[in-house]
Scaffold this active site. Structure first.
Site, PDB file in Angstrom:
ATOM      1  NE  ARG A 123      -0.534  16.887 -13.479  1.00  0.00           N
ATOM      2  CZ  ARG A 123      -0.081  15.969 -12.690  1.00  0.00           C
ATOM      3  NH1 ARG A 123      -0.405  16.192 -11.315  1.00  0.00           N
ATOM      4  NH2 ARG A 123       0.713  15.048 -13.064  1.00  0.00           N
ATOM      5  CG  HIS A 141      -3.961  11.075 -26.024  1.00  0.00           C
ATOM      6  ND1 HIS A 141      -4.332  11.633 -24.877  1.00  0.00           N
ATOM      7  CD2 HIS A 141      -2.558  10.577 -25.700  1.00  0.00           C
ATOM      8  CE1 HIS A 141      -3.289  11.919 -23.958  1.00  0.00           C
ATOM      9  NE2 HIS A 141      -2.338  11.256 -24.436  1.00  0.00           N
ATOM     10  NE  ARG A 186      -3.650  -2.073   2.063  1.00  0.00           N
ATOM     11  CZ  ARG A 186      -3.611  -3.090   3.050  1.00  0.00           C
ATOM     12  NH1 ARG A 186      -2.754  -3.020   3.681  1.00  0.00           N
ATOM     13  NH2 ARG A 186      -4.654  -3.932   2.841  1.00  0.00           N
ATOM     14  CD  GLU A 208       5.078  15.495 -24.449  1.00  0.00           C
ATOM     15  OE1 GLU A 208       4.706  16.164 -24.064  1.00  0.00           O
ATOM     16  OE2 GLU A 208       4.736  14.298 -24.694  1.00  0.00           O
ATOM     17  CE  LYS A 218       3.903  16.312 -15.704  1.00  0.00           C
ATOM     18  NZ  LYS A 218       4.027  15.173 -16.472  1.00  0.00           N
ATOM     19  CE  LYS A 244      -1.612  12.070 -15.446  1.00  0.00           C
ATOM     20  NZ  LYS A 244      -1.980  12.987 -16.560  1.00  0.00           N
ATOM     21  CG  ASN A 278      -3.562  16.680 -21.174  1.00  0.00           C
ATOM     22  OD1 ASN A 278      -2.846  15.823 -21.140  1.00  0.00           O
ATOM     23  ND2 ASN A 278      -4.574  16.826 -20.292  1.00  0.00           N
ATOM     24  CG  HIS A 308       3.529  10.144 -26.275  1.00  0.00           C
ATOM     25  ND1 HIS A 308       2.123  10.496 -26.461  1.00  0.00           N
ATOM     26  CD2 HIS A 308       3.745  11.287 -25.486  1.00  0.00           C
ATOM     27  CE1 HIS A 308       1.746  11.319 -25.680  1.00  0.00           C
ATOM     28  NE2 HIS A 308       2.639  11.903 -25.059  1.00  0.00           N
ATOM     29  CG  HIS A 365      -0.697  15.217 -25.200  1.00  0.00           C
ATOM     30  ND1 HIS A 365       0.053  16.409 -25.264  1.00  0.00           N
ATOM     31  CD2 HIS A 365       0.045  14.241 -24.572  1.00  0.00           C
ATOM     32  CE1 HIS A 365       1.223  16.090 -24.888  1.00  0.00           C
ATOM     33  NE2 HIS A 365       1.333  14.795 -24.473  1.00  0.00           N
ATOM     34  CD  GLU A 371      -4.589  15.417 -15.597  1.00  0.00           C
ATOM     35  OE1 GLU A 371      -4.431  14.183 -15.244  1.00  0.00           O
ATOM     36  OE2 GLU A 371      -4.018  15.452 -16.684  1.00  0.00           O
TER      37      GLU A 371
END
Ligand SMILES: NC(=O)c1ccc[n+]([C@@H]2O[C@H](COP(=O)([O-])OP(=O)(O)OC[C@H]3O[C@@H](n4cnc5c(N)ncnc54)[C@H](O)[C@@H]3O)[C@@H](O)[C@H]2O)c1
Ligand SMILES: NC(=O)c1ccc[n+]([C@@H]2O[C@H](COP(=O)([O-])OP(=O)(O)OC[C@H]3O[C@@H](n4cnc5c(N)ncnc54)[C@H](O)[C@@H]3O)[C@@H](O)[C@H]2O)c1
Ligand SMILES: [Zn+2]
Ligand SMILES: [Zn+2]
Lengths: 374, 374
Positions: free
Chosen positions: A245, A256, A126, A190, A231, A148, A249, A271, A252, A241
């Site tokens: 934030r 995507h 955990r 990026e 960032k 993330k 994207n 990517h 993106h 997010e």
């Protein structure tokens, strides 16, 4: 290149605050640096076979020299490791190495390893401690910052995961010397993104210094530091997010969709390349909507092409999707809020904003026009 | 039994605070209660085939009546569902049901479903909302309170998971009417545990009112409320189990060893039965160390036997392990801190404490004596 000095970006997240250290030769000094923030802790190193060949020896040597008990798990390279099976493999290996809650999972690799190892660190017992040693440019400027972590589901990318901040990030710019040129270039998309989001001066600097960034040396450190700081600032404002934030994207929503339609086949599109096309699309779409000047859209496209990145949907090898397919792939995206399309658009270089409820017809018309051009 | 009124235990965890509502017929009212705390959210109900047969219809009807969009996933009953494969099944079903971040995973079932669904809620889209509708006594008094979620690894139970608090717990004491008597009895061991930890008055009350608890009605509600309040208080003091939340493990160092040695075969030993033997052992061991009176150890054993629970290692069907095997199984336990054995021991009923660095030889001698007795 010993003239390159380390720089540190601090990420002030209260009791989850940490430092991103950027410099050359950090892998060789990782043992001492980790021992300084987590004395007595053991390390489970998670990496992939490519990175292991180039850098695992140096890391293990440095951990041993610092008297840190360590074991390594070497995953298969590639996005397919970001799976339930990959998670099981890494978790079981970490537990099997008798790591306890205070011990550390170390991600040595690109974004795939960072996301996978970080998620394992979040869930083994955990929650274990976590150190990132990103070795791709994309990982150094993007995926290693912000906490993330996660894996992919049959339904889409990154749909299962956790927010789990590292206690330390070591971005060794020297590690990038062994990275494939194509991967470095993809990560550069990026880097450019941060300029386009809200830092026109940085985008201007990149237009002048991109050769230095590709070459290594102080310009590379500067670009990575600026990107991490950008960032980190956004992450600090919005850790989970829930708000702005989302600016991260930029490009993106398009990207995507392109990745989905090329079935995440890295041979066709990685990517960062998808992001490059996506950034160019976001600016051209903004121009089409009368939000930004065609000149700015042209400037974005120009710089990305200069460094060798694709900027047109037609640039994607073997492309055969139409506007409807792209729209479909966009609407499936998890960033869609209860059916309304959200885009990050721009009023100019460094002037991006969240545009909610964008009309699907305007998007379709834009895509039709894009696909018509040759 | 409409004379039984709902009671509420509030769990004051700051921005993760929530209510545990305890009463009869709550499943039939769940839709309205969920809509009140999370208006507009859709529900993914996770349950197992046994519980689905008895209670899923009522829950779905109540969600529909409240206008809540809902879909259900029915897992195989039993501990084996708390696996990586089970996690994948549930996560993919929840995602496939187009649930978003603000939507809710509802666990309808015993501790297995609560742990599994709660973990899925923690990781799908990096965190969805979560409602517990515990249907076993163990789940109502223990596993649904505290936010510990997770699955088992090949290396041991509950080694992979997350802390993820529910936004609401609905303990419908009527649901327990369909629970097997053996499962109810097993859950009762955890109820008794709360008295033994730090509430001698509650243990005394149980000695007098246990028939009422088994029968249903207000005594059952009182026992569940007291248990939830006890656990909630400990969770609030120590949410991430770094300190005295460990008292909740009274009897469990022994119990986990017994479960491991019977290979988690529920036909031989279910968790609560292992806990009953473990509680009796913890008190007899405390008496053997001169920490508590033999009279108190006898009183604990007496009450557990009165309700039909096992209290001796020899009570475990087909038992064949020796002291060495038990010690081994204990030392593997994740609660072991860097090699030193930690037990929860007691100076009397309601007077438990954390005993660190207990000498393995004393444990071995105690176990030898236990196994010698017939
Ligand atoms: N967590 C986040 O916030 C976030 C942000 C952006 C992207 N991501 C994720 O990151 C992943 C992409 O990351 P990536 O582009 O680094 O991919 P990657 O990890 O697959 O690395 C790309 C390739 O380069 C190799 N490689 C990496 N470093 C190397 C080195 N120093 N020398 C030689 N080879 C090296 C890898 O083995 C791999 O083959 C995606 O899964 C994406 O979803 C996550
Ligand atoms: N998260 C925590 O803090 C915590 C604490 C204690 C235990 N646990 C976990 O809880 C699990 C054990 O929970 P459990 O004892 O509830 O087991 P369980 O969920 O397997 O339920 C026991 C059996 O009763 C059935 N059942 C449950 N409710 C029923 C009902 N109302 N009617 C008919 N049948 C019903 C189930 O289908 C199952 O066959 C273990 O995995 C344990 O690790 C977790
Ligand atoms: Zn990206
Ligand atoms: Zn228990």
């Amino acid at each position: 290149m010993s003239e390159v000095e380390d720089v540190v970006v601090h990420v002030p997240l209260g009791d989850r605050a940490y430092d991103i250290q950027i410099g050359r030769g950090l892998i060789g000094r990782a043992g001492a640096l980790i021992a300084a923030v987590a004395p007595g802790a053991a390390c489970a190193v998670v990496t992939d076979a490519n990175v292991a060949k180039a850098h695992l020896g140096a890391l293990e040597q440095s951990l041993a020299a610092a008297g840190i008990r360590h074991e390594s798990v070497v995953c298969a390279p590639g996005e397919a490791s970001k799976s339930y099976a990959g998670l099981q493999e890494v978790c079981d290996a970490v537990i099997g190495a008798r790591m306890e809650r205070g011990d550390i999972v170390v991600a040595l690799g690109g974004g795939v390893i960072g996301d996978l190892a970080g998620f394992a660190a979040a869930v083994v017992r955990r929650g274990m401690r976590f150190v990132q040693i990103p070795t791709s440019l994309l990982a150094q400027v993007d995926s290693s910052v912000g906490g993330k972590t996660g894996i992919n589901s049959a339904h889409g990318k990154n749909l299962v995961g956790a927010f789990h901040q590292p206690i330390l990030v070591l971005a060794d710019v020297g590690a990038l010397d062994t990275l494939a040129e194509r991967e470095f270039r993809a990560g550069y998309a990026e880097v450019a993104k941060y300029g386009l989001i809200d830092d026109a001066a940085f985008f201007g600097w990149l237009e002048e210094h991109h050769r230095g960034v590709f070459a290594g040396g102080p310009d590379r450190v500067h670009a990575i530091r600026t990107s991490c700081a950008a960032k980190a600032a956004m992450v600090v404002r919005d850790e989970k997010e829930e708000g702005d934030r989302a600016l991260l994207n930029l490009g993106h929503t398009f990207a995507h969709a392109f990745e989905r339609l090329t079935r995440y086949d890295g041979a066709r599109l990685v990517h960062g390349e998808a992001v490059a096309v996506g950034l160019a699309c976001a600016f051209r779409f903004s121009a089409a909507l009368g939000l930004c000047s065609g000149q700015d859209a042209g400037r974005v496209e120009g710089h990305l092409r200069t460094v060798g990145l694709p900027t047109r949907i037609r640039d994607i090898p073997g492309w055969d999707g139409g506007a409807a397919a792209i729209l479909d792939a966009m609407f499936q995206d998890k960033k869609v809020q209860r059916g309304a399309l959200t885009f990050i658009l721009a009023r100019g270089v460094g002037q991006s904003f969240i545009a909610r409820g964008v009309d699907a017809d305007r998007v379709r018309a834009f895509l039709d026009a894009e696909l018509d051009r040759t």
